[in-house]
Design a protein around this motif. Structure first.
Motif, PDB file in Angstrom:
ATOM      1  N   GLN A 107     114.818  33.562  34.713  1.00 37.90           N
ATOM      2  CA  GLN A 107     115.580  33.059  33.578  1.00 37.90           C
ATOM      3  C   GLN A 107     114.774  33.178  32.291  1.00 37.90           C
ATOM      4  O   GLN A 107     115.326  33.537  31.224  1.00 37.90           O
ATOM      5  N   GLY A 264     128.248  29.590  30.050  1.00 37.84           N
ATOM      6  CA  GLY A 264     128.293  30.535  31.162  1.00 37.84           C
ATOM      7  C   GLY A 264     126.980  30.617  31.915  1.00 37.84           C
ATOM      8  O   GLY A 264     126.969  30.703  33.158  1.00 37.84           O
ATOM      9  N   VAL A 265     125.866  30.599  31.201  1.00 39.65           N
ATOM     10  CA  VAL A 265     124.559  30.623  31.870  1.00 39.65           C
ATOM     11  C   VAL A 265     124.363  29.363  32.705  1.00 39.65           C
ATOM     12  O   VAL A 265     123.802  29.404  33.810  1.00 39.65           O
ATOM     13  N   LEU A 268     126.217  29.847  35.910  1.00 40.48           N
ATOM     14  CA  LEU A 268     125.571  30.827  36.773  1.00 40.48           C
ATOM     15  C   LEU A 268     124.333  30.259  37.462  1.00 40.48           C
ATOM     16  O   LEU A 268     124.124  30.452  38.669  1.00 40.48           O
ATOM     17  N   THR A 269     123.502  29.550  36.719  1.00 40.06           N
ATOM     18  CA  THR A 269     122.269  29.007  37.307  1.00 40.06           C
ATOM     19  C   THR A 269     122.537  27.846  38.248  1.00 40.06           C
ATOM     20  O   THR A 269     121.724  27.574  39.141  1.00 40.06           O
ATOM     21  N   LEU A 271     125.059  27.636  40.376  1.00 39.98           N
ATOM     22  CA  LEU A 271     125.763  28.044  41.597  1.00 39.98           C
ATOM     23  C   LEU A 271     124.888  27.949  42.839  1.00 39.98           C
ATOM     24  O   LEU A 271     125.377  27.618  43.926  1.00 39.98           O
ATOM     25  N   LEU A 299     131.705  32.400  41.214  1.00 38.11           N
ATOM     26  CA  LEU A 299     130.705  33.391  40.834  1.00 38.11           C
ATOM     27  C   LEU A 299     131.358  34.596  40.155  1.00 38.11           C
ATOM     28  O   LEU A 299     130.878  35.088  39.124  1.00 38.11           O
ATOM     29  N   THR A 302     132.617  33.543  36.723  1.00 38.62           N
ATOM     30  CA  THR A 302     131.497  33.339  35.801  1.00 38.62           C
ATOM     31  C   THR A 302     130.949  34.666  35.299  1.00 38.62           C
ATOM     32  O   THR A 302     130.645  34.817  34.109  1.00 38.62           O
ATOM     33  N   ALA A 303     130.813  35.628  36.202  1.00 39.84           N
ATOM     34  CA  ALA A 303     130.345  36.954  35.784  1.00 39.84           C
ATOM     35  C   ALA A 303     131.318  37.592  34.793  1.00 39.84           C
ATOM     36  O   ALA A 303     130.896  38.201  33.792  1.00 39.84           O
ATOM     37  N   LEU A 306     130.923  35.762  31.404  1.00 43.35           N
ATOM     38  CA  LEU A 306     129.719  36.170  30.689  1.00 43.35           C
ATOM     39  C   LEU A 306     129.868  37.578  30.110  1.00 43.35           C
ATOM     40  O   LEU A 306     129.384  37.855  29.004  1.00 43.35           O
TER      41      LEU A 306
END
Length: 325
Positions: A107, A264-265, A268-269, A271, A299, A302-303, A306
């Motif tokens: 990250q 969004g980050v 993602l982190t 999940l 997932l 989210t992708a 982003l």
């Protein structure tokens, strides 16, 4: 003629004083004490003997065992030494490597590289790109160390892999020392971009540190992420070189898109830890969405989210620029 052999008489016991004449005198009794062992038998230990009692006698053989006296403390067994790693595995246990692992390196590197790319797209000089990269990298490493220090007991309870603070390979004091050194390095690095840009980035790191302590378990968990990312366009637009920044404010659209990128980050982190967070009773946004949509679908969404935000940032950056000037 031989004289007959007569048995010798035992001498009479002395008569105690005051005993009338003619009254028989009692024979002396044997004082208490250990009885002499019979011929062919093992001796019996008396009081104070260091030899333990005899046990387990059988016909034709006699086995003895020595017991510790009652009340004797038993020494604990020696601790089993931890097996020392050799070769490449030993290098992975070196303190600098463990500090890198605890800093959330993926990250940190991803954020620093993306910020440098954004600075390059904003036509910042090449010498400033390295300064942006180093400043953001130090700030992100501090956030990673602080996050693992806060979650050390939770990570240990859930046996989370890749957490040297939780599994005992990295001492918490070492991580706190690294965090303090990072702060001492971050202040001059941030001020080197100019006073306004430096204060903005220090404020961004402060928001991230507070986010590790508050709001992260509830439905407003996305707020610190959105607020921290919203400061990035201002950090880049006000930034300069040698402590001389600019007075160019960021585009409001860029600030909004950066905040959406932070949300969004965050999704993602989060999940990868939804199961452990659910076991701990967290009710934050990623978990609510995961329970409703499923981890795989979340997932994918989210992708996609982003990607759309990144495209929007690129469009605004190429048409309007990063700043208002």
């Amino acid at each position: 003629m031989a004289r007959p052999h007569l048995p010798r008489r035992r001498p009479a016991a002395p008569r105690p004083a005051g005993t009338p004449v003619g009254e028989p005198v009692a024979e002396p009794t044997t004082p208490p004490g250990p009885t002499p062992p019979a011929a062919g038998s093992a001796p019996t230990p008396g009081p104070g003997s260091k030899t333990g009692p005899t046990t387990g006698s059988t016909t034709g053989s006699t086995s003895t065992a020595t017991a510790e006296p009652a009340g004797t403390p038993v020494a604990p067994p020696p601790p089993t030494p931890r097996a020392r790693r050799t070769g490449p595995a030993r290098i992975l246990d070196a303190t600098p490597v463990l500090l890198v692992q605890a800093a959330h390196p993926r990250q940190a590197v991803a954020t620093a590289v993306l910020m440098s790319v954004a600075a390059a797209l904003a036509d910042r000089p090449t010498r400033e790109l390295g300064l942006v990269l180093l400043t953001v990298l130090v700030g992100q490493a501090m956030l990673g160390w602080h996050n693992d220090l806060v979650d050390r007991r939770r990570d240990a309870a859930h046996a989370t892999r890749g957490k040297p603070l939780a599994d005992g390979r990295l001492d918490p004091g070492t991580a706190w020392f690294a965090l303090a050194c990072g702060l001492l390095a971050l202040v001059p690095l941030s001020v080197a971009h100019g006073p306004t840009a430096g204060l903005i980035y220090l404020g961004s790191v402060a928001i991230g540190l507070l986010g590790n302590l508050t709001l992260r378990t509830g439905v407003l968990s996305f707020v610190p992420w959105a607020a921290a990312f919203a400061t990035y366009p201002a950090f880049l637009s006000y930034g300069g070189w040698g402590g001389v920044g600019t007075d160019e404010a960021p585009q409001p659209a860029m600030v909004l898109l950066a905040a959406l990128l932070g949300v969004g980050v965050h999704l993602l982190t989060a999940l990868w830890g939804l199961v452990a967070d659910h076991e701990d009773g967290w009710t934050y946004l990623p978990l609510r969405l995961g329970l409703r949509l499923g981890a795989a679908r979340l997932l994918a969404l989210t992708a996609l989210y982003l990607g759309l935000v990144t495209v929007a940032i690129g469009f605004v950056g190429t048409t309007s620029g990063l700043g208002t000037g």
